[in-house]
Design an enzyme around this catalytic site. Sequence first.
Site, PDB file in Angstrom:
ATOM      1  N   LYS A 188       0.860  -1.192   0.000  1.00 46.27           N
ATOM      2  CA  LYS A 188       0.000   0.000   0.000  1.00 46.27           C
ATOM      3  C   LYS A 188       0.888   1.232   0.000  1.00 46.27           C
ATOM      4  O   LYS A 188       1.855   1.310   0.781  1.00 46.27           O
ATOM      5  CB  LYS A 188      -0.893   0.017   1.248  1.00 46.27           C
ATOM      6  CG  LYS A 188      -2.112   0.923   1.121  1.00 46.27           C
ATOM      7  CD  LYS A 188      -3.130   0.354   0.146  1.00 46.27           C
ATOM      8  CE  LYS A 188      -4.494   1.027   0.290  1.00 46.27           C
ATOM      9  NZ  LYS A 188      -5.481   0.447  -0.650  1.00 46.27           N
ATOM     10  N   THR A 209      -4.286  -4.994   0.781  1.00 45.29           N
ATOM     11  CA  THR A 209      -3.592  -3.718   0.968  1.00 45.29           C
ATOM     12  C   THR A 209      -4.426  -2.756   1.798  1.00 45.29           C
ATOM     13  O   THR A 209      -3.872  -1.884   2.478  1.00 45.29           O
ATOM     14  CB  THR A 209      -3.233  -3.079  -0.383  1.00 45.29           C
ATOM     15  OG1 THR A 209      -4.423  -2.703  -1.085  1.00 45.29           O
ATOM     16  CG2 THR A 209      -2.404  -4.024  -1.231  1.00 45.29           C
ATOM     17  N   HIS A 229      19.570  26.570 -12.816  1.00 48.02           N
ATOM     18  CA  HIS A 229      20.315  27.684 -13.389  1.00 48.02           C
ATOM     19  C   HIS A 229      19.606  29.031 -13.213  1.00 48.02           C
ATOM     20  O   HIS A 229      18.370  29.113 -13.219  1.00 48.02           O
ATOM     21  CB  HIS A 229      20.554  27.439 -14.879  1.00 48.02           C
ATOM     22  CG  HIS A 229      21.292  26.171 -15.162  1.00 48.02           C
ATOM     23  ND1 HIS A 229      22.617  26.000 -14.883  1.00 48.02           N
ATOM     24  CD2 HIS A 229      20.871  24.982 -15.690  1.00 48.02           C
ATOM     25  CE1 HIS A 229      23.002  24.788 -15.243  1.00 48.02           C
ATOM     26  NE2 HIS A 229      21.953  24.144 -15.725  1.00 48.02           N
TER      27      HIS A 229
END
Length: 280
Positions: free
Chosen positions: A11, A56, A246
């Site tokens: 899960k 789950t 950058h």
Amino acid sequence: MARLGENRYGKSRVRLSRITRHGERHEFDEWSVRVLLQGDFDASFTEADNSSLLPTDTMKNTVYSIARNSNSITIEAFAMELGDYLLKNNPHVSKVGVEIESKAWERVVDEGGEEATTFKLGGPELATVNAAREQGGEWAIHSGIDGLVILKTTKSAFTGYIKDRLTTLKPATDRIFGTRATAVWKYTTAELDFAQVRARIVAALLKEFAAHDSMSVQHTLFDMGKAALTAAPEIASIKLTMPNLHHLLADLSPFGQDNPNHIFVPIDEPHGYIEAVIER
């Protein structure tokens, strides 16, 4: 012909927030938990036989139930507590992995000092842990920090690199150095004060980044890793990932203006990507 290879299931993104009350002073945590199990689950894949599967949804419920009575104050300790429960109560499971991300909630500070019950999100970074254990084995703990956004406006250069017919980058001796750093370190033991060690490692990384006279991201990354190893004898290695975010010097010449390293255009795509493992 086809055969089943290595597999696991579980899960993910089980969201949990927790208030721990110490009288009028509260602690607040917000975690995202992933549980993964390995074992003899072949029949569920190849024969549609679910008799070996812990749902789950039950794993999700287990996270909340264990948290209810837990005294664990770190994500490392809770990961081990949760994993130990799952291994003990599911002996057919050969290995459990628990991953947790924790948001950076911190106390609000005002003229009266720290607020006892009020918090603010300190930054986008997440504290992380990946803990794994086999039945009858020892815990392997990898902790870290994900998305640590840091920047300095000087002490950063990049010169002496390869130049070919496609190179347009100009050498820089004083540039902005920004990154969204991720660090993962491997503990040598599971018996220690995780919060205290984490604080030492993060402090060492930030101190070195600020002080370092950087000749490249690679140069700074390595010295940051060395600083972390020095600050925390409890770790065997650290992996640092540091994309170079950058800031490009804006061209103001069409407006008749100079630009003495004053106005920049921040970009995050494309960006340089540098990672390395620093070991003892």
